[in-house]
Scaffold this motif. Structure first.
Motif, short mmCIF file in Angstrom:
data_model
loop_
_atom_site.label_atom_id
_atom_site.label_comp_id
_atom_site.label_asym_id
_atom_site.label_seq_id
_atom_site.Cartn_x
_atom_site.Cartn_y
_atom_site.Cartn_z
N ASP A 185 -4.40 2.15 -3.52
CA ASP A 185 -4.34 1.31 -2.23
C ASP A 185 -3.32 -0.04 -2.21
N GLN A 186 -3.39 -0.56 -3.36
CA GLN A 186 -2.59 -1.84 -3.85
C GLN A 186 -1.49 -1.71 -4.27
N MET A 232 0.98 -1.15 0.00
CA MET A 232 0.08 0.01 -0.09
C MET A 232 0.74 1.28 0.07
N LYS A 282 -8.72 2.19 -5.31
CA LYS A 282 -8.27 1.11 -4.94
C LYS A 282 -6.99 0.49 -5.87
N VAL A 290 -2.09 7.21 -2.39
CA VAL A 290 -3.71 7.41 -2.21
C VAL A 290 -3.82 8.75 -1.83
#
Length: 319
Positions: A28-29, A1, A25, A6
């Motif tokens: 975030d990954q 992350m 998303k 983000v």
């Protein structure tokens, strides 16, 4: 992350809230290099949207340089693997200021009492500069269809073709006939692909819903089929020959049931050989009856005649 990515995404405008969720998303990954490889299904589940929308939004992000996609394919296994998404947020095309709502300015602010000159100028109508400014935001088109996935509704535009409508109607007919079988038989069986294909095949053969229902009714309620354990939907409609045979038997049962139970002879004449002798429009006379038995006696032995009939020398029947 990557907290940095983000946080950066939150300050970016991409023109669509669902598209923003997809980008969050991915951020975030992503690792520190901005790379991640979640599946479409994983993104759809996290963002609570359908898979098709995920593909559409990622395509838009790719076209507008917010990311680039490394598509992975194994030629030996002939199999696709999850794409690797490389975020390039700094290169993304952010909507221009003309497309964003105008920010309030000193010109737009209403005049205060301190700004108003002495006299009646403060009572004058507002000038063009004081008028509300139009908001140049995109307008969403009317909803044509709602698709529900994971309990969340998302609107998409879709127009059904005549072929798709016909397929939907056929599916409804098949399900209706299968439900009818469950009602007739009282069985608890699953709507397996094989059973539904049997029904669809008979519809393709040209059998009507009424004919298929009649064949199923016969098999589900016939005493022999029930006692022998042959009261199954496969026995009723598994082939063209099978359903035709059941329809013939069902018709025979209807004919038999149409005759009144415990029917009695309609004539009291002891010489009548069937129920209608003596009640026809032209009943036989006694002489005609005697002649019939005389002709019969000429070609048969006396032992062949019923014991109740004997002939005298004049050939007249004595009872």
């Amino acid at each position: 992350m990557s907290f940095k990515l983000v946080a950066q995404v939150f300050d970016i405008k991409v023109g669509n809230p669902l598209r923003k969720m997809v980008l969050i998303k991915l951020a975030d990954q992503a690792n520190d290099d901005g790379a991640c490889w979640p599946s479409y299904e994983s993104i759809a589940k996290s963002c609570e949207i359908v898979r098709r929308s995920v593909i559409t939004h990622i395509k838009w992000l790719e076209v507008n340089n917010f990311l680039w996609i490394e598509r992975r394919y194994n030629p030996e296994a002939q199999k696709n693997y999850s794409n690797i998404y490389h975020l390039t947020l700094d290169k993304g095309v952010i909507p221009s200021a003309a497309d964003a709502p105008p920010t309030p300015s000193a010109v737009d602010a209403p005049p205060s009492a301190a700004d108003a000159p002495l006299g009646s100028a403060a009572d004058a109508p507002p000038s063009a500069a004081d008028a509300p400014k139009p908001i140049n935001e995109p307008i969403t088109k009317p909803i044509k269809e709602t698709i529900r996935d994971l309990g969340v509704a998302e609107t998409v535009e879709k127009t059904l073709t005549a072929k798709e409508i016909k397929k939907i109607e056929r599916t409804e007919t098949i399900n209706l006939l299968f439900s009818k079988w469950l009602e007739l038989s009282g069985q608890r069986i699953t709507a397996s692909d094989k059973r539904l294909k049997h029904i669809n095949a008979r519809l393709n053969d040209g059998f009507t819903v009424e004919q298929i229902t009649e064949a199923m009714t016969f098999v589900a309620t016939d005493d022999w089929h029930i006692s022998e354990g042959h009261n199954t939907i496969e026995i009723a409609i598994r082939s063209t020959e099978q359903i035709e045979a059941k329809l013939i038997k069902a018709a025979a049962v209807k004919v038999k049931q149409s005759k009144p139970a415990n029917s009695k002879r309609t004539t009291s004449d002891p010489l009548a050989v069937n129920d209608t002798w003596g009640v026809s429009s032209t009943p036989m006379t006694d002489e005609q009856k005697a002649g019939w038995f005389r002709d019969t006696a000429a070609t048969n032995d006396d032992d062949d005649l019923p014991a109740m009939f004997t002939a005298n020398s004049q050939g007249v029947i004595d009872l």
